[in-house]
Design a protein around this motif. Structure first.
Motif, PDB file in Angstrom:
ATOM      1  N   PRO A 103       0.937  -1.217  -0.141  1.00 40.87           N
ATOM      2  CA  PRO A 103      -0.111   0.130   0.014  1.00 40.87           C
ATOM      3  C   PRO A 103       0.947   1.401   0.079  1.00 40.87           C
ATOM      4  CG  PRO A 103      -0.560  -1.576   1.720  1.00 40.87           C
ATOM      5  CD  PRO A 103       0.718  -1.814   1.313  1.00 40.87           C
ATOM      6  N   PRO A 104       0.093   2.209  -0.334  1.00 40.59           N
ATOM      7  CA  PRO A 104       1.101   3.641  -0.445  1.00 40.59           C
ATOM      8  C   PRO A 104       1.602   3.734   1.040  1.00 40.59           C
ATOM      9  CG  PRO A 104      -0.875   3.969  -1.594  1.00 40.59           C
ATOM     10  CD  PRO A 104      -1.000   2.493  -1.114  1.00 40.59           C
ATOM     11  N   GLY A 105       3.114   4.487   0.949  1.00 41.76           N
ATOM     12  CA  GLY A 105       3.493   4.545   2.428  1.00 41.76           C
ATOM     13  C   GLY A 105       4.088   3.527   2.965  1.00 41.76           C
ATOM     14  N   ARG A 106       4.149   2.403   2.381  1.00 39.38           N
ATOM     15  CA  ARG A 106       4.801   1.324   2.885  1.00 39.38           C
ATOM     16  C   ARG A 106       5.760   0.622   1.942  1.00 39.38           C
ATOM     17  NH1 ARG A 106       0.684  -1.783   6.433  1.00 39.38           N
ATOM     18  NH2 ARG A 106      -0.185  -0.158   7.652  1.00 39.38           N
ATOM     19  N   GLY A 107       6.297  -0.247   2.342  1.00 37.01           N
ATOM     20  CA  GLY A 107       7.593  -1.068   1.484  1.00 37.01           C
ATOM     21  C   GLY A 107       7.249  -2.392   1.589  1.00 37.01           C
ATOM     22  N   PHE A 108       8.347  -3.343   1.187  1.00 34.43           N
ATOM     23  CA  PHE A 108       8.483  -4.807   1.364  1.00 34.43           C
ATOM     24  C   PHE A 108       9.912  -4.997   1.766  1.00 34.43           C
ATOM     25  CE2 PHE A 108      10.043  -4.036  -2.970  1.00 34.43           C
ATOM     26  CZ  PHE A 108      11.004  -4.826  -3.084  1.00 34.43           C
ATOM     27  N   LEU A 109       9.779  -6.374   2.494  1.00 31.18           N
ATOM     28  CA  LEU A 109      11.327  -6.822   2.934  1.00 31.18           C
ATOM     29  C   LEU A 109      11.513  -7.993   1.863  1.00 31.18           C
ATOM     30  CD1 LEU A 109      13.332  -7.297   5.373  1.00 31.18           C
ATOM     31  CD2 LEU A 109      11.660  -9.104   5.969  1.00 31.18           C
ATOM     32  N   VAL A 143       9.560 -12.555  -0.073  1.00 27.32           N
ATOM     33  CA  VAL A 143       9.265 -11.080  -0.125  1.00 27.32           C
ATOM     34  C   VAL A 143       7.979 -10.948   0.860  1.00 27.32           C
ATOM     35  CG1 VAL A 143       8.309  -9.217  -1.558  1.00 27.32           C
ATOM     36  CG2 VAL A 143      10.223 -10.859  -2.405  1.00 27.32           C
ATOM     37  N   HIS A 144       8.356  -9.996   1.944  1.00 25.79           N
ATOM     38  CA  HIS A 144       7.119 -10.021   2.950  1.00 25.79           C
ATOM     39  C   HIS A 144       6.535  -8.630   2.517  1.00 25.79           C
ATOM     40  CE1 HIS A 144       9.074 -12.546   5.961  1.00 25.79           C
ATOM     41  NE2 HIS A 144       9.855 -12.683   4.810  1.00 25.79           N
ATOM     42  N   ASP A 145       5.172  -8.354   2.382  1.00 25.55           N
ATOM     43  CA  ASP A 145       4.524  -7.381   2.269  1.00 25.55           C
ATOM     44  C   ASP A 145       3.342  -7.208   3.057  1.00 25.55           C
ATOM     45  OD1 ASP A 145       1.912  -8.019   0.799  1.00 25.55           O
ATOM     46  OD2 ASP A 145       3.227  -8.574  -0.959  1.00 25.55           O
ATOM     47  N   SER A 146       2.837  -6.171   3.133  1.00 22.10           N
ATOM     48  CA  SER A 146       1.734  -5.758   4.090  1.00 22.10           C
ATOM     49  C   SER A 146       0.182  -5.646   3.319  1.00 22.10           C
ATOM     50  CB  SER A 146       1.804  -4.479   5.000  1.00 22.10           C
ATOM     51  OG  SER A 146       2.114  -3.269   3.852  1.00 22.10           O
ATOM     52  N   GLY A 147       0.209  -6.181   2.276  1.00 26.03           N
ATOM     53  CA  GLY A 147      -1.042  -5.843   1.475  1.00 26.03           C
ATOM     54  C   GLY A 147      -1.835  -7.177   1.663  1.00 26.03           C
ATOM     55  N   ASP A 148      -3.243  -6.879   1.317  1.00 28.03           N
ATOM     56  CA  ASP A 148      -4.172  -7.852   1.419  1.00 28.03           C
ATOM     57  C   ASP A 148      -4.197  -8.860   0.015  1.00 28.03           C
ATOM     58  OD1 ASP A 148      -5.352  -6.994   3.613  1.00 28.03           O
ATOM     59  OD2 ASP A 148      -6.708  -5.598   2.638  1.00 28.03           O
ATOM     60  N   GLY A 149      -4.953 -10.133  -0.042  1.00 28.08           N
ATOM     61  CA  GLY A 149      -5.103 -10.924  -0.866  1.00 28.08           C
ATOM     62  C   GLY A 149      -3.807 -12.021  -1.002  1.00 28.08           C
ATOM     63  N   VAL A 150      -4.254 -12.915  -1.825  1.00 24.30           N
ATOM     64  CA  VAL A 150      -3.434 -14.068  -1.835  1.00 24.30           C
ATOM     65  C   VAL A 150      -3.058 -14.360  -3.376  1.00 24.30           C
ATOM     66  CG1 VAL A 150      -3.145 -16.646  -1.545  1.00 24.30           C
ATOM     67  CG2 VAL A 150      -4.392 -15.324   0.071  1.00 24.30           C
ATOM     68  N   PRO A 151      -1.613 -13.945  -3.775  1.00 27.63           N
ATOM     69  CA  PRO A 151      -1.224 -14.174  -5.046  1.00 27.63           C
ATOM     70  C   PRO A 151      -1.670 -15.463  -5.553  1.00 27.63           C
ATOM     71  CG  PRO A 151       0.628 -13.428  -3.732  1.00 27.63           C
ATOM     72  CD  PRO A 151      -0.530 -13.969  -2.600  1.00 27.63           C
ATOM     73  N   ARG A 152      -1.966 -15.771  -6.917  1.00 29.69           N
ATOM     74  CA  ARG A 152      -2.186 -16.973  -7.461  1.00 29.69           C
ATOM     75  C   ARG A 152      -1.671 -16.757  -8.930  1.00 29.69           C
ATOM     76  NH1 ARG A 152      -6.839 -15.741  -9.967  1.00 29.69           N
ATOM     77  NH2 ARG A 152      -8.154 -14.421  -9.020  1.00 29.69           N
ATOM     78  N   GLU A 187       1.407 -16.509   5.537  1.00 33.03           N
ATOM     79  CA  GLU A 187       0.777 -15.457   6.412  1.00 33.03           C
ATOM     80  C   GLU A 187       1.673 -14.575   7.154  1.00 33.03           C
ATOM     81  OE1 GLU A 187      -2.785 -16.794   8.872  1.00 33.03           O
ATOM     82  OE2 GLU A 187      -3.349 -17.871   7.513  1.00 33.03           O
ATOM     83  N   ARG A 188       1.498 -13.521   7.422  1.00 31.97           N
ATOM     84  CA  ARG A 188       2.090 -12.574   8.137  1.00 31.97           C
ATOM     85  C   ARG A 188       1.224 -11.345   8.598  1.00 31.97           C
ATOM     86  NH1 ARG A 188       4.505  -7.702   6.190  1.00 31.97           N
ATOM     87  NH2 ARG A 188       6.023  -7.263   7.664  1.00 31.97           N
ATOM     88  N   ASN A 189       1.387 -10.652   9.673  1.00 31.60           N
ATOM     89  CA  ASN A 189       0.543  -9.736  10.121  1.00 31.60           C
ATOM     90  C   ASN A 189       1.060  -8.445  10.355  1.00 31.60           C
ATOM     91  OD1 ASN A 189      -1.871  -8.359  11.300  1.00 31.60           O
ATOM     92  ND2 ASN A 189      -1.774  -9.293  13.403  1.00 31.60           N
ATOM     93  N   PRO A 190       0.647  -7.589   9.606  1.00 28.66           N
ATOM     94  CA  PRO A 190      -0.250  -7.606   8.307  1.00 28.66           C
ATOM     95  C   PRO A 190       0.462  -8.229   7.035  1.00 28.66           C
ATOM     96  CG  PRO A 190       0.398  -5.237   8.424  1.00 28.66           C
ATOM     97  CD  PRO A 190       1.011  -5.988   9.648  1.00 28.66           C
ATOM     98  N   GLY A 191      -0.416  -8.448   6.149  1.00 29.50           N
ATOM     99  CA  GLY A 191       0.101  -9.066   4.887  1.00 29.50           C
ATOM    100  C   GLY A 191       0.365 -10.481   4.582  1.00 29.50           C
ATOM    101  N   LYS A 192       1.545 -10.665   3.770  1.00 27.68           N
ATOM    102  CA  LYS A 192       1.790 -12.182   3.492  1.00 27.68           C
ATOM    103  C   LYS A 192       3.335 -12.234   3.168  1.00 27.68           C
ATOM    104  CE  LYS A 192       0.089 -10.703  -0.765  1.00 27.68           C
ATOM    105  NZ  LYS A 192      -0.208  -9.460  -0.485  1.00 27.68           N
ATOM    106  N   VAL A 193       3.742 -13.461   2.831  1.00 30.87           N
ATOM    107  CA  VAL A 193       5.084 -13.727   2.597  1.00 30.87           C
ATOM    108  C   VAL A 193       4.936 -14.554   1.371  1.00 30.87           C
ATOM    109  CG1 VAL A 193       7.164 -14.836   2.984  1.00 30.87           C
ATOM    110  CG2 VAL A 193       5.861 -13.787   4.896  1.00 30.87           C
ATOM    111  N   VAL A 194       5.454 -14.098   0.156  1.00 35.07           N
ATOM    112  CA  VAL A 194       5.633 -14.977  -0.839  1.00 35.07           C
ATOM    113  C   VAL A 194       6.953 -15.504  -1.039  1.00 35.07           C
ATOM    114  CG1 VAL A 194       4.798 -15.160  -3.316  1.00 35.07           C
ATOM    115  CG2 VAL A 194       3.662 -13.459  -1.834  1.00 35.07           C
ATOM    116  N   TRP A 195       7.095 -16.720  -1.247  1.00 37.79           N
ATOM    117  CA  TRP A 195       8.292 -17.347  -1.376  1.00 37.79           C
ATOM    118  C   TRP A 195       8.630 -18.373  -2.488  1.00 37.79           C
ATOM    119  CZ3 TRP A 195       8.123 -22.652  -1.024  1.00 37.79           C
ATOM    120  CH2 TRP A 195       7.048 -23.302  -0.396  1.00 37.79           C
ATOM    121  N   ALA A 196       9.961 -18.722  -2.829  1.00 42.03           N
ATOM    122  CA  ALA A 196      10.420 -19.530  -4.021  1.00 42.03           C
ATOM    123  C   ALA A 196      11.709 -20.053  -3.345  1.00 42.03           C
ATOM    124  CB  ALA A 196      10.673 -18.968  -5.199  1.00 42.03           C
TER     125      ALA A 196
END
Length: 135
Positions: free
Chosen positions: A64-70, A84-93, A122-131
């Motif tokens: 989201p605006p004003g945020r970043g990712f790890l 990649v850790h982010d604070s957005g909603d939704g699940v990538p597919r 899961e992550r609070n807030p957001g999610k972690v997408v990994w490979a």
């Protein structure tokens, strides 16, 4: 930067919501692989490309605006894992049907094809997408 000489190796970096963050994240992954002696590994380019794709998806859909990712790149002697850790909603597919050339849709297809496994945690807030990439 102090780097441990014991496995697992790990490198974390936070990036702002900025288009320049994608190439910077890829450079960090490439640097980590070189630092860990994996630059000549046949899958090093796959790791770099998937890092770019995951970072791009985070910027487009998860930050989201004003945020970043790890970005976290980890190596335990057998597996390289990119997160990649982010604070957005939704699940990538992976989208159903053919990717739209104008709108994208290939990022997770590439990650799925090039990595051994990928997923979303899961992550609070957001999610972690990994490979993961087996050595």
């Amino acid at each position: 930067m102090i780097q441990s000489t014991e496995l697992p190796y790990q490198r974390d970096q936070f990036y702002r919501r900025d288009r320049r963050s994608v190439p910077a994240a890829r450079r960090l992954a490439e640097w980590a692989l070189r630092f860990w002696g994996l630059a000549e590994w046949t899958r090093a380019e796959d790791v770099a490309l998937c890092t770019s794709e995951l970072a791009t998806n985070a910027l487009l859909h998860g930050v989201p605006p004003g945020r970043g990712f790890l970005l976290r790149v980890r190596y335990d002697g057998a597996v390289v894992r990119v997160e990649v850790h982010d604070s957005g909603d939704g699940v990538p597919r992976i989208p159903e049907g053919p990717p739209d050339a104008a709108e994208g849709g290939r990022g997770l297809l590439l990650v799925s094809a090039l990595s051994d496994k990928w997923g979303v945690g899961e992550r609070n807030p957001g999610k972690v997408v990994w490979a993961e990439f087996a050595r």
